[in-house]
Motif scaffolding. Structure first.
Motif, PDB file in Angstrom:
ATOM      1  N   MET A   1      12.339 -26.088   7.742  1.00 51.50           N
ATOM      2  CA  MET A   1      13.809 -27.042   7.717  1.00 51.50           C
ATOM      3  C   MET A   1      13.144 -28.546   7.927  1.00 51.50           C
ATOM      4  N   GLU A   2      12.386 -28.783   8.846  1.00 53.59           N
ATOM      5  CA  GLU A   2      11.947 -30.252   8.805  1.00 53.59           C
ATOM      6  C   GLU A   2      11.235 -30.673   7.802  1.00 53.59           C
ATOM      7  N   THR A   3      10.504 -29.860   7.112  1.00 47.71           N
ATOM      8  CA  THR A   3       9.707 -30.056   5.734  1.00 47.71           C
ATOM      9  C   THR A   3      10.778 -30.287   4.866  1.00 47.71           C
ATOM     10  N   PHE A   4      11.706 -29.656   4.865  1.00 52.70           N
ATOM     11  CA  PHE A   4      12.788 -29.588   3.675  1.00 52.70           C
ATOM     12  C   PHE A   4      13.598 -31.043   3.940  1.00 52.70           C
ATOM     13  N   SER A   5      13.967 -31.332   5.047  1.00 53.58           N
ATOM     14  CA  SER A   5      14.502 -32.479   5.366  1.00 53.58           C
ATOM     15  C   SER A   5      13.465 -33.816   4.945  1.00 53.58           C
ATOM     16  N   ASP A   6      12.341 -33.656   5.588  1.00 53.76           N
ATOM     17  CA  ASP A   6      11.475 -34.805   5.222  1.00 53.76           C
ATOM     18  C   ASP A   6      11.088 -34.993   3.652  1.00 53.76           C
TER      19      ASP A   6
ATOM     20  N   LEU B   1      14.550 -23.035  -4.589  1.00 60.58           N
ATOM     21  CA  LEU B   1      14.185 -21.693  -5.193  1.00 60.58           C
ATOM     22  C   LEU B   1      15.181 -21.274  -6.392  1.00 60.58           C
ATOM     23  N   ASN B   2      16.242 -21.743  -6.326  1.00 58.63           N
ATOM     24  CA  ASN B   2      17.244 -21.663  -7.542  1.00 58.63           C
ATOM     25  C   ASN B   2      17.893 -20.309  -7.040  1.00 58.63           C
ATOM     26  N   ILE B   3      17.987 -19.847  -5.921  1.00 65.11           N
ATOM     27  CA  ILE B   3      18.590 -18.612  -5.548  1.00 65.11           C
ATOM     28  C   ILE B   3      19.812 -19.075  -4.474  1.00 65.11           C
ATOM     29  N   LYS B   4      20.834 -18.006  -4.793  1.00 62.93           N
ATOM     30  CA  LYS B   4      21.989 -18.345  -4.044  1.00 62.93           C
ATOM     31  C   LYS B   4      21.840 -17.236  -3.211  1.00 62.93           C
ATOM     32  N   SER B   5      21.413 -17.367  -2.103  1.00 62.32           N
ATOM     33  CA  SER B   5      21.334 -16.318  -0.914  1.00 62.32           C
ATOM     34  C   SER B   5      22.854 -16.500  -0.150  1.00 62.32           C
ATOM     35  N   ALA B   6      23.165 -15.141   0.567  1.00 58.19           N
ATOM     36  CA  ALA B   6      23.946 -15.099   1.348  1.00 58.19           C
ATOM     37  C   ALA B   6      24.071 -16.234   2.430  1.00 58.19           C
ATOM     38  N   LYS B   7      25.243 -16.366   3.062  1.00 58.05           N
ATOM     39  CA  LYS B   7      25.415 -17.541   4.018  1.00 58.05           C
ATOM     40  C   LYS B   7      25.137 -16.729   5.496  1.00 58.05           C
ATOM     41  N   TRP B   8      25.226 -15.465   5.298  1.00 56.95           N
ATOM     42  CA  TRP B   8      24.973 -14.852   6.624  1.00 56.95           C
ATOM     43  C   TRP B   8      23.641 -14.368   6.752  1.00 56.95           C
ATOM     44  N   HIS B   9      22.769 -14.106   7.861  1.00 57.29           N
ATOM     45  CA  HIS B   9      21.552 -13.892   8.146  1.00 57.29           C
ATOM     46  C   HIS B   9      21.114 -12.324   8.370  1.00 57.29           C
ATOM     47  N   ASP B  10      20.289 -12.057   7.364  1.00 58.77           N
ATOM     48  CA  ASP B  10      19.704 -10.722   7.731  1.00 58.77           C
ATOM     49  C   ASP B  10      18.214 -11.065   8.012  1.00 58.77           C
ATOM     50  N   ALA B  11      17.368 -10.785   9.033  1.00 64.63           N
ATOM     51  CA  ALA B  11      16.197 -11.480   9.504  1.00 64.63           C
ATOM     52  C   ALA B  11      14.961 -10.963   8.377  1.00 64.63           C
TER      53      ALA B  11
ATOM     54  N   SER C   1       6.048 -21.473   0.698  1.00 64.88           N
ATOM     55  CA  SER C   1       4.928 -21.415  -0.434  1.00 64.88           C
ATOM     56  C   SER C   1       5.386 -22.646  -1.485  1.00 64.88           C
ATOM     57  N   PHE C   2       6.675 -22.773  -1.651  1.00 62.20           N
ATOM     58  CA  PHE C   2       7.153 -24.072  -2.588  1.00 62.20           C
ATOM     59  C   PHE C   2       6.616 -25.281  -2.225  1.00 62.20           C
ATOM     60  N   PHE C   3       6.305 -25.546  -0.800  1.00 59.24           N
ATOM     61  CA  PHE C   3       5.887 -26.782  -0.383  1.00 59.24           C
ATOM     62  C   PHE C   3       4.476 -26.600  -0.347  1.00 59.24           C
ATOM     63  N   CYS C   4       3.836 -25.679  -0.169  1.00 54.60           N
ATOM     64  CA  CYS C   4       2.115 -25.579  -0.197  1.00 54.60           C
ATOM     65  C   CYS C   4       1.674 -25.704  -1.464  1.00 54.60           C
TER      66      CYS C   4
END
Length: 188
Positions: free
Chosen positions: A100-105, A122-132, A144-147
């Motif tokens: 999250m900090e990486t994305f923000s920076d 990632l151009n993916i529309k994920s659900a707003k609720w969380h599955d771990a 990986s996107f940032f790496c």
């Protein structure tokens, strides 16, 4: 968060040369005050192991890692450590990377919710609720996107427990094409 909140599902993905190893466990709970976030029905958790047992297995699973990666890592690590202490478990001293900090920076946007980062990077529309399990996989994809940007990502230790990724800011070159995310797309 002082002891009344609990873990209901815990997932980690450990990349290995032979492919990903996945730790994904549900935890017994009599109630779920966060149902509006994770949609986990406590009636489905009746046969699951207690939190202390799952946390013990989780720390054993990640014990060979130098650092852990999570989207909101500061919160996640504090919560895991708190719950481990309440269950009288040792948990080591893992460094962590906060995506999250990486994305923000990177985008100079400030804190953004997980599904927003997934959509933007990632151009993916994920659900707003969380599955771990889905969150862990998408966090791995975000990391990986940032790496694998044009320039290598550098890890810079700032505090013994905190590693931050420094990245070069790039401008977006195209409009994202959103697609729906399906659980069946997970490779494991």
């Amino acid at each position: 968060m002082q002891g009344k909140d609990q873990i209901l599902q815990l997932c980690a993905i450990k990349p290995t040369p032979k492919g990903p190893m996945v730790f994904n466990r549900y935890i017994y709970a009599e109630e779920n005050p966060a149902y509006w976030v994770n949609r986990i029905d406590p009636r489905n958790l009746k046969g699951c192991p207690p939190e202390g047992e799952v946390l013990r297995d989780f720390w054993a699973f990640v014990q060979d890692r130098n650092y852990l990666v999570a989207y909101n890592a500061r919160f996640e690590m504090q919560f895991l450590e708190l719950r481990s202490e309440l269950n009288q478990l040792s948990y080591g001293n893992h460094a962590y990377i906060c995506v999250m900090e990486t994305f923000s920076d990177f985008f100079s946007t400030g804190w953004k919710k997980f599904h927003i980062a997934v959509r933007r990077c990632l151009n993916i529309k994920s659900a707003k609720w969380h599955d771990a399990k889905i969150d862990a996989y998408l966090t791995l994809r975000l990391f990986s996107f940032f790496c694998f940007l044009d320039r290598p990502v550098q890890l810079e230790p700032i505090f013994p427990k905190l590693f931050r990724i420094k990245v070069v800011r790039l401008k977006e070159k195209r409009e994202p094409v959103l697609r729906e995310w399906e659980d069946e797309e997970l490779p494991f």
